[in-house]
Design a protein around this motif. Structure first.
Motif, short mmCIF file in Angstrom:
data_model
loop_
_atom_site.label_atom_id
_atom_site.label_comp_id
_atom_site.label_asym_id
_atom_site.label_seq_id
_atom_site.Cartn_x
_atom_site.Cartn_y
_atom_site.Cartn_z
N ARG A 54 45.86 39.52 40.85
CA ARG A 54 44.55 40.07 41.21
C ARG A 54 44.65 41.57 41.40
NH1 ARG A 54 43.14 39.79 47.52
NH2 ARG A 54 41.87 41.45 46.66
N PRO A 96 32.78 38.37 33.73
CA PRO A 96 32.86 38.39 35.20
C PRO A 96 31.50 38.32 35.89
CG PRO A 96 33.08 40.60 34.33
CD PRO A 96 33.05 39.69 33.14
N CYS A 100 39.06 37.43 40.15
CA CYS A 100 40.37 37.49 39.51
C CYS A 100 40.92 36.12 39.12
CB CYS A 100 41.37 38.21 40.42
SG CYS A 100 40.89 39.91 40.84
N CYS A 125 40.06 35.39 35.61
CA CYS A 125 40.21 36.48 34.64
C CYS A 125 40.88 35.98 33.36
CB CYS A 125 41.04 37.62 35.24
SG CYS A 125 41.21 39.03 34.12
N CYS A 185 45.33 44.77 33.75
CA CYS A 185 44.40 44.59 34.86
C CYS A 185 43.65 45.89 35.06
CB CYS A 185 45.15 44.20 36.13
SG CYS A 185 44.11 44.07 37.61
#
Length: 333
Positions: free
Chosen positions: A313, A236, A260, A263, A277
């Motif tokens: 997300r 990220p 997101c 991801c 998540c």
């Protein structure tokens, strides 16, 4: 035909963060309360190394190429190198990384490198011994820096620093951390505080935005920050090379600028919960069916089905006071 894990939003899952313990010898305020988070119970609540290896094998069979071993603090669990040696034999697993506070790394780095760990991320929020001790509630900066030196010596590459920037606590060390990265040849990544668990939520008044960090870095180095891409293990982080050097710095801006849409990861907790998540409650229990005798094929299908629960997300900004369900230390970061 090679198998792939695809979530409902057409994201390919190629990366699993595996927590081997939720115990830690440090007590960083944004991660866990001072008393810790360990519920009553026997060590049998943790997945054994054989169980962890079996789940990792299932993920690799489904196309996962990268595994990061984390915690808690993974090096408080004995003989971590034996797990690394087991999973390093899996065809298709291209990268085994480690996240650690480095307190025990000087002792363990050589064995971990020999077993198959390729690189290491080190959590370090201050270069001032007394401040470091206060932030970690008892940490020893001298031991951490010895671990950094040992990691560099044995060839764990790259070595990355993860600094959680906290306004009024350590934000005055941003420039010093950049200088240390230049001196040592390590990558420095600055991380925004995140509202994960009661500990993280309580510290959001210390949030320091990534763009402010980048502005200060540019001013300090007196050079451009050239966007760096193409690295398969950036995750990220938005990364930059300081012009005229080989040094990379990065920012992880989960709150001010979420990532997101790209991801590609899920998390396996030490107690066998597959967390889909970091900022949502969606999860699937793998430990119970594993211990009930599920077959390898059934385990793979359980993981495939779990991907259908992966949300689009997180909602850190929208639900900052409603995501206290798990501490960061329980999720593997």
């Amino acid at each position: 035909m090679k198998k792939e894990l695809i979530d409902p939003f057409n994201r390919k899952i190629e990366y699993v963060r595996v927590s081997v313990t939720d115990r830690c010898n440090y007590r960083c305020g944004y991660c866990m309360p001072e008393q810790g988070v360990h519920p009553e119970g026997h060590h049998a609540e943790y997945l054994s190394y054989d169980e962890l290896a079996r789940i990792i094998k299932a993920f690799v069979n489904l196309g996962v190429a990268k595994v990061r071993l984390t915690g808690g603090e993974p090096l408080v669990r004995k003989d971590l190198a034996s797990l690394v040696g087991q999973i390093s034999q899996y065809e298709g697993l291209e990268d085994i990384a480690l996240s650690t506070n480095a307190h025990h790394l000087a002792r363990e780095a050589e064995a971990l490198k020999a077993a198959g760990v390729s690189r290491v991320n080190i959590s370090i929020d201050s270069l001032r011994p007394q401040r470091f001790n206060k932030i970690t509630r008892g940490g020893d900066l001298e031991k951490v820096l010895a671990g950094v030196d040992k990691a560099l010596e044995v060839g764990l590459n790259p070595v990355k620093f993860n600094m959680v920037v906290m306004k009024g606590t350590n934000d005055d060390e941003i420039e010093a951390m950049v200088d240390y990265g230049l001196e040592k040849g390590v990558e420095v990544r600055f991380i925004e505080t995140m509202p994960i668990g009661p500990a993280g939520v309580s510290m959001m008044d210390q949030h320091y935005a990534a763009e402010k960090i980048l502005k200060r870095v540019r001013h300090h180095v007196g050079a451009d920050l050239i966007p760096s891409s193409g690295k398969t293990h950036d995750g990220p982080s938005r990364n930059f090379v300081i012009a005229g050097t080989q040094t990379r710095i990065g920012v992880i801006s989960a709150v001010s600028q979420h990532f997101c849409e790209t991801c590609n990861r899920v998390r396996l907790t030490a107690r066998g919960v597959l967390a889909l998540c970091l900022g949502q409650e969606d999860s699937v229990d793998l430990r119970t069916p594993l211990r009930d005798g599920i077959s390898d094929a059934e385990l793979e299908q359980l993981i495939v089905d779990a991907m259908l629960k992966k949300p689009e997300r997180h909602f850190f900004n929208e639900n900052v006071h409603n995501i206290e369900f798990r501490q960061m230390v329980q999720l593997g970061g």
